[in-house]
Design an enzyme around this catalytic site. Structure first.
Site, PDB file in Angstrom:
ATOM      1  N   HIS A  17     -29.453  21.568  -6.279  1.00  0.00           N
ATOM      2  CA  HIS A  17     -29.698  22.045  -4.915  1.00  0.00           C
ATOM      3  C   HIS A  17     -31.179  22.349  -4.710  1.00  0.00           C
ATOM      4  O   HIS A  17     -31.959  22.424  -5.662  1.00  0.00           O
ATOM      5  CB  HIS A  17     -28.880  23.313  -4.632  1.00  0.00           C
ATOM      6  CG  HIS A  17     -27.432  23.047  -4.366  1.00  0.00           C
ATOM      7  ND1 HIS A  17     -26.520  22.842  -5.377  1.00  0.00           N
ATOM      8  CD2 HIS A  17     -26.740  22.961  -3.202  1.00  0.00           C
ATOM      9  CE1 HIS A  17     -25.317  22.641  -4.852  1.00  0.00           C
ATOM     10  NE2 HIS A  17     -25.434  22.704  -3.537  1.00  0.00           N
TER      11      HIS A  17
ATOM     12  N   LYS B  71     -31.724  28.088  -2.325  1.00  0.00           N
ATOM     13  CA  LYS B  71     -30.339  28.526  -2.472  1.00  0.00           C
ATOM     14  C   LYS B  71     -30.306  29.797  -3.309  1.00  0.00           C
ATOM     15  O   LYS B  71     -30.946  29.871  -4.366  1.00  0.00           O
ATOM     16  CB  LYS B  71     -29.504  27.423  -3.136  1.00  0.00           C
ATOM     17  CG  LYS B  71     -28.017  27.736  -3.197  1.00  0.00           C
ATOM     18  CD  LYS B  71     -27.239  26.505  -3.657  1.00  0.00           C
ATOM     19  CE  LYS B  71     -25.758  26.805  -3.789  1.00  0.00           C
ATOM     20  NZ  LYS B  71     -25.167  27.290  -2.513  1.00  0.00           N
TER      21      LYS B  71
END
Length: 255
Positions: free
Chosen positions: A141, A145
């Site tokens: 990711h 995040k």
């Protein structure tokens, strides 16, 4: 068919803003509230007359938001992560209380991932897991995040673990004696590795291995627009599913 009135929590965030735009562009849905940080969730949603609220906030706020929304009498679609068995159990108990005596009960749908490709990858991995000696999950990711491993990876690993248990498989082989911290998180006996890298959005690889063979299932989300069909499907379906539903796969026909 009547219009579904939708409130979005976390409306100023990346996913929240994308959800607001998608709702506004979709026939049969009406965006009636954009709820931001510091707003009174229950009051804002009640005043808007929303039928369904979509929560794209943060792990530290999402459970309290769901309880407030249930008290406000609306169905809830949850995209925020940070859920575990205990927090889901509290939502189940709350739903049982508020739905007692209701002819049409409230529903909560928690989706670790709204991407159709991600849901299919999780489903395929669970079906394949019983046939392989080893399985590991790698999730990748963007570095903004806040949680690791991702909710998607946890959901994937838990599904793999359940499939292995149902097949009567034991622990996976792993002779590691030192450097256990390099082996990633342990989710029900399945190792999960998290990568945070600028330029990524949301990606997952499930690696399954036997002697002499390997199966790799990979899913890539390059743009948050890819999550919107799943979000809109959840908004339309949650009202017909009283109680708690975890995972978009239960809404899709994947039999």
């Amino acid at each position: 068919m009547s219009t579904i009135r939708v409130a979005v929590l976390g409306a100023s965030g990346r996913m929240g803003a994308q959800t607001c735009a998608a709702v506004e562009a979709t026939d049969g849905l009406e965006l009636v509230a954009r709820v931001g940080r510091g707003d009174d969730v229950a009051a804002a949603v009640r005043e808007s007359g929303a039928d369904v609220a979509v929560d794209f906030t943060v792990p530290g706020a999402t459970e309290a938001n769901v309880h407030a929304l249930l008290d406000a009498g609306v169905h809830v679609v949850v995209g925020a992560t940070g859920w575990d068995d205990a927090s889901r159990g509290r939502v189940v108990e709350h739903l049982e209380r508020v739905n007692a005596g209701r002819p049409h009960g409230l529903g909560v749908l928690i989706a670790p991932n709204f991407g159709l490709s991600a849901v299919l990858a999780m489903t395929f991995a669970a079906k394949a897991a019983r046939y392989f000696e080893s399985a590991e999950v790698v999730e990748l990711h963007h570095p903004d995040k806040v949680d690791a491993p991702s909710g998607t990876a946890r959901h994937t690993a838990a599904a793999i673990a359940r499939a292995r248990a149902e097949a009567g498989l034991g622990a996976m082989p792993d002779a590691t004696e030192t450097g256990h911290e390099a082996r990633g998180a342990d989710v029900d006996g399945v190792r999960v590795h998290a990568v945070r890298l600028r330029g990524l959005v949301a990606h997952e690889e499930i690696l399954l291995g036997n002697a002499g063979e390997q199966l790799v299932i990979r899913q890539d989300s390059f743009d948050r627009a890819s999550f919107m069909p799943g979000v809109l499907l959840a908004v339309r379906e949650v009202g017909s599913r009283p109680g708690l539903t975890v995972g978009l796969e239960h809404v899709l026909d994947l039999s």
